[in-house]
Design a protein around this motif. Structure first.
Motif, PDB file in Angstrom:
ATOM      1  N   GLU A   1       5.208  31.760  46.932  1.00 58.05           N
ATOM      2  CA  GLU A   1       3.889  31.028  46.483  1.00 58.05           C
ATOM      3  C   GLU A   1       3.341  30.651  47.644  1.00 58.05           C
ATOM      4  O   GLU A   1       3.884  30.427  48.568  1.00 58.05           O
ATOM      5  N   PRO A   2       1.963  30.287  47.369  1.00 62.17           N
ATOM      6  CA  PRO A   2       1.102  29.626  48.616  1.00 62.17           C
ATOM      7  C   PRO A   2       1.511  28.550  49.183  1.00 62.17           C
ATOM      8  O   PRO A   2       1.411  28.505  50.582  1.00 62.17           O
ATOM      9  N   LEU A   3       2.150  27.598  48.520  1.00 58.57           N
ATOM     10  CA  LEU A   3       2.521  26.160  49.110  1.00 58.57           C
ATOM     11  C   LEU A   3       3.486  26.630  50.216  1.00 58.57           C
ATOM     12  O   LEU A   3       3.562  26.042  51.329  1.00 58.57           O
ATOM     13  N   SER A   4       4.737  27.188  49.834  1.00 62.13           N
ATOM     14  CA  SER A   4       5.781  27.609  50.890  1.00 62.13           C
ATOM     15  C   SER A   4       5.107  28.421  51.956  1.00 62.13           C
ATOM     16  O   SER A   4       5.721  28.207  53.206  1.00 62.13           O
ATOM     17  N   ALA A   5       4.284  29.193  51.697  1.00 64.45           N
ATOM     18  CA  ALA A   5       3.509  29.861  52.964  1.00 64.45           C
ATOM     19  C   ALA A   5       2.902  29.081  53.883  1.00 64.45           C
ATOM     20  O   ALA A   5       2.969  29.219  55.104  1.00 64.45           O
ATOM     21  N   ALA A   6       2.100  28.241  53.247  1.00 63.73           N
ATOM     22  CA  ALA A   6       1.285  27.283  54.282  1.00 63.73           C
ATOM     23  C   ALA A   6       2.326  26.458  54.784  1.00 63.73           C
ATOM     24  O   ALA A   6       2.287  26.170  56.083  1.00 63.73           O
ATOM     25  N   LEU A   7       3.494  25.790  54.071  1.00 63.93           N
ATOM     26  CA  LEU A   7       4.147  24.925  55.018  1.00 63.93           C
ATOM     27  C   LEU A   7       5.043  25.723  56.020  1.00 63.93           C
ATOM     28  O   LEU A   7       5.528  25.014  56.905  1.00 63.93           O
ATOM     29  N   SER A   8       5.519  26.950  55.806  1.00 69.26           N
ATOM     30  CA  SER A   8       5.948  27.812  56.780  1.00 69.26           C
ATOM     31  C   SER A   8       5.246  27.719  58.025  1.00 69.26           C
ATOM     32  O   SER A   8       5.899  27.716  58.953  1.00 69.26           O
ATOM     33  N   ARG A   9       4.129  27.749  57.840  1.00 72.79           N
ATOM     34  CA  ARG A   9       3.172  27.751  59.181  1.00 72.79           C
ATOM     35  C   ARG A   9       3.126  26.353  59.761  1.00 72.79           C
ATOM     36  O   ARG A   9       3.394  25.887  60.973  1.00 72.79           O
ATOM     37  N   GLU A  10       2.676  25.270  58.916  1.00 72.39           N
ATOM     38  CA  GLU A  10       2.420  23.948  59.188  1.00 72.39           C
ATOM     39  C   GLU A  10       3.746  23.308  59.893  1.00 72.39           C
ATOM     40  O   GLU A  10       3.742  22.710  61.076  1.00 72.39           O
ATOM     41  N   HIS A  11       4.842  23.497  59.173  1.00 76.95           N
ATOM     42  CA  HIS A  11       5.977  22.804  59.529  1.00 76.95           C
ATOM     43  C   HIS A  11       6.968  23.631  60.552  1.00 76.95           C
ATOM     44  O   HIS A  11       7.826  23.024  61.478  1.00 76.95           O
ATOM     45  N   ASN A  12       7.085  24.927  60.497  1.00 78.55           N
ATOM     46  CA  ASN A  12       7.903  25.817  61.067  1.00 78.55           C
ATOM     47  C   ASN A  12       7.269  26.963  62.003  1.00 78.55           C
ATOM     48  O   ASN A  12       7.789  27.499  62.734  1.00 78.55           O
ATOM     49  N   ASP A  13       5.867  26.785  61.978  1.00 78.18           N
ATOM     50  CA  ASP A  13       5.486  27.658  62.997  1.00 78.18           C
ATOM     51  C   ASP A  13       5.686  29.189  62.847  1.00 78.18           C
ATOM     52  O   ASP A  13       5.965  29.960  63.581  1.00 78.18           O
ATOM     53  N   ALA A  14       6.037  29.655  61.450  1.00 77.30           N
ATOM     54  CA  ALA A  14       6.256  30.863  61.055  1.00 77.30           C
ATOM     55  C   ALA A  14       5.425  31.919  61.605  1.00 77.30           C
ATOM     56  O   ALA A  14       4.198  31.656  61.721  1.00 77.30           O
ATOM     57  N   ASN A  15       5.859  33.017  62.199  1.00 76.43           N
ATOM     58  CA  ASN A  15       5.081  34.133  62.855  1.00 76.43           C
ATOM     59  C   ASN A  15       5.013  35.350  61.732  1.00 76.43           C
ATOM     60  O   ASN A  15       4.542  36.333  62.102  1.00 76.43           O
ATOM     61  N   VAL A  16       6.082  35.472  60.930  1.00 70.98           N
ATOM     62  CA  VAL A  16       6.223  36.440  60.023  1.00 70.98           C
ATOM     63  C   VAL A  16       6.443  36.003  58.580  1.00 70.98           C
ATOM     64  O   VAL A  16       7.236  35.014  58.279  1.00 70.98           O
ATOM     65  N   LEU A  17       5.621  36.573  57.623  1.00 77.82           N
ATOM     66  CA  LEU A  17       5.712  36.163  56.313  1.00 77.82           C
ATOM     67  C   LEU A  17       6.364  37.339  55.587  1.00 77.82           C
ATOM     68  O   LEU A  17       6.120  38.492  55.622  1.00 77.82           O
ATOM     69  N   ALA A  18       7.323  37.054  54.814  1.00 74.82           N
ATOM     70  CA  ALA A  18       8.272  38.033  53.722  1.00 74.82           C
ATOM     71  C   ALA A  18       7.952  37.829  52.526  1.00 74.82           C
ATOM     72  O   ALA A  18       8.111  36.640  52.131  1.00 74.82           O
ATOM     73  N   MET A  19       8.113  38.931  51.930  1.00 76.03           N
ATOM     74  CA  MET A  19       7.814  38.776  50.277  1.00 76.03           C
ATOM     75  C   MET A  19       8.465  39.925  49.528  1.00 76.03           C
ATOM     76  O   MET A  19       8.681  40.939  50.327  1.00 76.03           O
ATOM     77  N   GLY A  20       9.055  39.880  48.399  1.00 75.82           N
ATOM     78  CA  GLY A  20       9.582  40.858  47.551  1.00 75.82           C
ATOM     79  C   GLY A  20       8.795  41.468  46.710  1.00 75.82           C
ATOM     80  O   GLY A  20       8.162  40.746  45.721  1.00 75.82           O
ATOM     81  N   ALA A  21       8.342  42.621  46.603  1.00 75.59           N
ATOM     82  CA  ALA A  21       7.660  43.452  45.802  1.00 75.59           C
ATOM     83  C   ALA A  21       7.936  43.427  44.294  1.00 75.59           C
ATOM     84  O   ALA A  21       7.200  43.747  43.434  1.00 75.59           O
ATOM     85  N   ARG A  22       9.315  43.416  44.112  1.00 74.14           N
ATOM     86  CA  ARG A  22       9.716  43.500  42.946  1.00 74.14           C
ATOM     87  C   ARG A  22       9.726  42.121  42.210  1.00 74.14           C
ATOM     88  O   ARG A  22       9.899  42.050  40.997  1.00 74.14           O
ATOM     89  N   LEU A  23       9.266  41.263  43.082  1.00 78.05           N
ATOM     90  CA  LEU A  23       9.015  39.693  42.475  1.00 78.05           C
ATOM     91  C   LEU A  23       7.733  38.905  42.425  1.00 78.05           C
ATOM     92  O   LEU A  23       7.615  37.996  41.944  1.00 78.05           O
ATOM     93  N   THR A  24       7.138  39.807  43.432  1.00 77.97           N
ATOM     94  CA  THR A  24       5.723  38.869  43.702  1.00 77.97           C
ATOM     95  C   THR A  24       4.522  40.032  43.296  1.00 77.97           C
ATOM     96  O   THR A  24       4.464  41.041  43.886  1.00 77.97           O
TER      97      THR A  24
END
Length: 145
Positions: A88-111
């Motif tokens: 979901e989008p909040l976790s995606a935003a927080l991964s950038r804001e707090h963790n400086d994530a440079n790769v996003l992973a998602m599950g096609a069977r779940l999302t």
């Protein structure tokens, strides 16, 4: 932004939809495969994506597999990558804001496609907050064993 995207066979359709959408949004997309839904091993594509991000060939990465778990583990084997598995989008935003994530992973069977686009949009539009998070993020690339 230059974005690398990769998947396994379970997520090849979602990968294609996201790649087309990202191009329509004005991003440069490097599709690292696979090109078909023939069975492949997610670590091979996770490592390929991680190498693209770590080398600077891509600014950000999107990693997809059936659950998102396996490919995120593969990407995170590269110490230059901080891959966040989100649904979901909040976790995606927080991964950038707090963790400086440079790769996003998602599950096609779940999302679903719309939720995946919302996650990618949040991921790409959120800046790293720095400050108190910076020291923690630096430790992620230099584990103390």
């Amino acid at each position: 932004m230059k974005i690398a995207i990769a998947s396994d066979h379970a997520a090849v359709d979602l990968k294609a939809e996201l790649a087309d959408w990202l191009r329509a949004e004005g991003h440069e997309v490097d599709d690292l495969g696979p090109a078909t839904a023939d069975r492949v091993d997610y670590p091979d594509f996770g490592y390929k994506l991680a190498a693209a991000v770590a080398s600077g060939a891509a600014e950000r990465g999107i990693a997809l597999c059936g659950s998102g778990i396996g490919i995120s583990i593969a990407v995170n084997r590269n110490p230059a990558c901080r891959c966040a598995l989100v649904s979901e989008p909040l976790s995606a935003a927080l991964s950038r804001e707090h963790n400086d994530a440079n790769v996003l992973a998602m599950g096609a069977r779940l999302t679903g496609v719309d939720m995946a686009k919302a996650c990618v949009s949040a991921f790409l539009s959120t800046d790293f907050g720095g400050g108190r998070h910076a020291g923690r993020v630096e430790k992620l690339s230099q584990p103390a064993l």
